[in-house]
Design a protein around this motif. Structure first.
Motif, short mmCIF file in Angstrom:
data_model
loop_
_atom_site.label_atom_id
_atom_site.label_comp_id
_atom_site.label_asym_id
_atom_site.label_seq_id
_atom_site.Cartn_x
_atom_site.Cartn_y
_atom_site.Cartn_z
N THR A 107 0.83 -1.21 0.00
CA THR A 107 0.00 0.00 0.00
C THR A 107 0.86 1.25 0.00
O THR A 107 0.56 2.22 -0.71
N VAL A 111 0.74 4.16 -2.84
CA VAL A 111 0.46 5.56 -2.51
C VAL A 111 1.56 6.47 -3.06
O VAL A 111 1.28 7.51 -3.69
N GLU A 196 -1.49 8.16 5.12
CA GLU A 196 -2.42 7.67 4.10
C GLU A 196 -2.23 6.17 3.85
O GLU A 196 -3.20 5.45 3.60
N ARG A 200 -5.28 3.42 4.23
CA ARG A 200 -5.74 2.57 3.11
C ARG A 200 -5.47 1.09 3.36
O ARG A 200 -6.26 0.24 2.94
N PRO A 203 -8.45 -0.06 6.43
CA PRO A 203 -9.58 0.88 6.45
C PRO A 203 -10.49 0.67 7.65
O PRO A 203 -10.58 -0.43 8.20
#
Length: 315
Positions: A107, A111, A196, A200, A203
């Motif tokens: 992730t 990002v 972030e 993500r 969640p």
């Protein structure tokens, strides 16, 4: 087993309770940089605690305590039930722990890669639409909307529109550009990318959701404070009012935005900075969140190691 339960319980409670505890702390606005570190430490400690809890279930303390000399033999014994067959619980724990780490890494890469692509496309457009102003040290774009922002990256640059230049006084322009350069020097885009990534990757976890919002707010306060070291606060406040309605690209960092008006009040009515005791308390909290999970996970193995070697030494 006890250490795994403690780590799992901490990860669960911290993910739910820490957002309320840290979110209610008023001191973070007086020391935004320390506030950012606290949110980062809280998020990191939850992820590490979850991974260590799974590994603690998979790796018995007596195996950890074998020492480096018997590491390979211990690993071979760990991954089998004595008859050469892997134990289901051990493999399951290692797989789950690996998946957690892989999820964060994947992730995070996604990002960063997406933001890099968007910034690259925007930079290419700015080459055609903008012109560099040597006196301002910024890229000027002919656009009526009042905007000032920075485009992070290896060749980070500050951008301001002609609409902003027409509406702001020269001293206000200098103040807002100092704010944007503070973002670039502080590498705030990486700070936001970290928050972030966890939001993500996992969640609907309250801590990660709240941390992303708070970190985005605190990096703006930090940039305001850096700009205020060289420019009067009244100029920063006036510039924020003038840019409050501007909407910068999502992958950029801008002086205006939703938090602008609350930051104006902070600029005009500054609070006293944290005392030395308050700062030390914040640093201690960060150290506790970072070192605590590793300490809990290491204690059983260290205890077995000391017990084994002390027994060998005195027998």
């Amino acid at each position: 087993m006890i250490d795994a339960a403690v780590l799992g319980l901490y990860a669960t409670l911290a993910a739910v309770l820490l957002p309320r505890a840290v979110g209610r702390a008023q001191w973070v606005e007086r020391a935004p940089r320390l506030g950012i570190v606290v949110w980062q430490a809280a998020s990191f400690s939850v992820v590490v605690s979850a991974v260590l809890a799974v590994l603690a279930l998979a790796v018995p303390a007596d195996v950890v305590g074998h020492g480096l000399a018997g590491l390979f033999a211990a690993c071979a014994a760990l991954l089998s039930d004595g008859a050469g067959r892997p134990t289901t619980g051990t493999w399951a724990g290692l797989v789950v722990g690996g998946l957690l780490v892989a999820r964060v890494a994947y992730t995070g890469g996604a990002v960063l890669l997406r933001a890099r692509r968007e910034r690259k496309r925007h930079a290419e457009a700015l080459v055609l639409l903008g012109r560099h102003d040597g006196d301002l040290g910024a890229l000027v774009v002919d656009y009526d909307e009042r905007l000032a922002y920075c485009l992070p990256g290896r060749n980070g640059q500050t951008v301001i529109t002609t609409g902003a230049l027409r509406s702001l006084a020269p001293e206000q322009v200098a103040a807002v550009l100092a704010h944007e350069r503070a973002h670039l020097r502080g590498r705030h885009h990486l700070v936001l990318a970290g928050a972030e990534t966890l939001r993500r990757a996992f969640p609907r976890v309250p801590l990660f959701e709240r941390a992303r919002v708070e970190v985005a707010r605190l990096v703006e306060l930090e940039a305001d404070d850096v700009a205020a070291r060289r420019h009067p606060r009244i100029h920063i406040a006036a510039a924020l009012v003038g840019l409050a309605t501007g909407r910068v690209p999502s992958f950029a960092l801008g002086a205006g935005g939703e938090t602008a008006l609350t930051r104006v009040r902070r600029m005009l009515n500054p609070e006293a900075p944290l005392s030395r005791r308050e700062r030390l308390a914040g640093v201690f909290a960060v150290a506790l969140m970072l070192a605590g999970p590793a300490t809990v996970a290491a204690v059983p193995g260290v205890s077995v190691f000391l017990a084994h070697h002390c027994h060998s030494l005195f027998s």
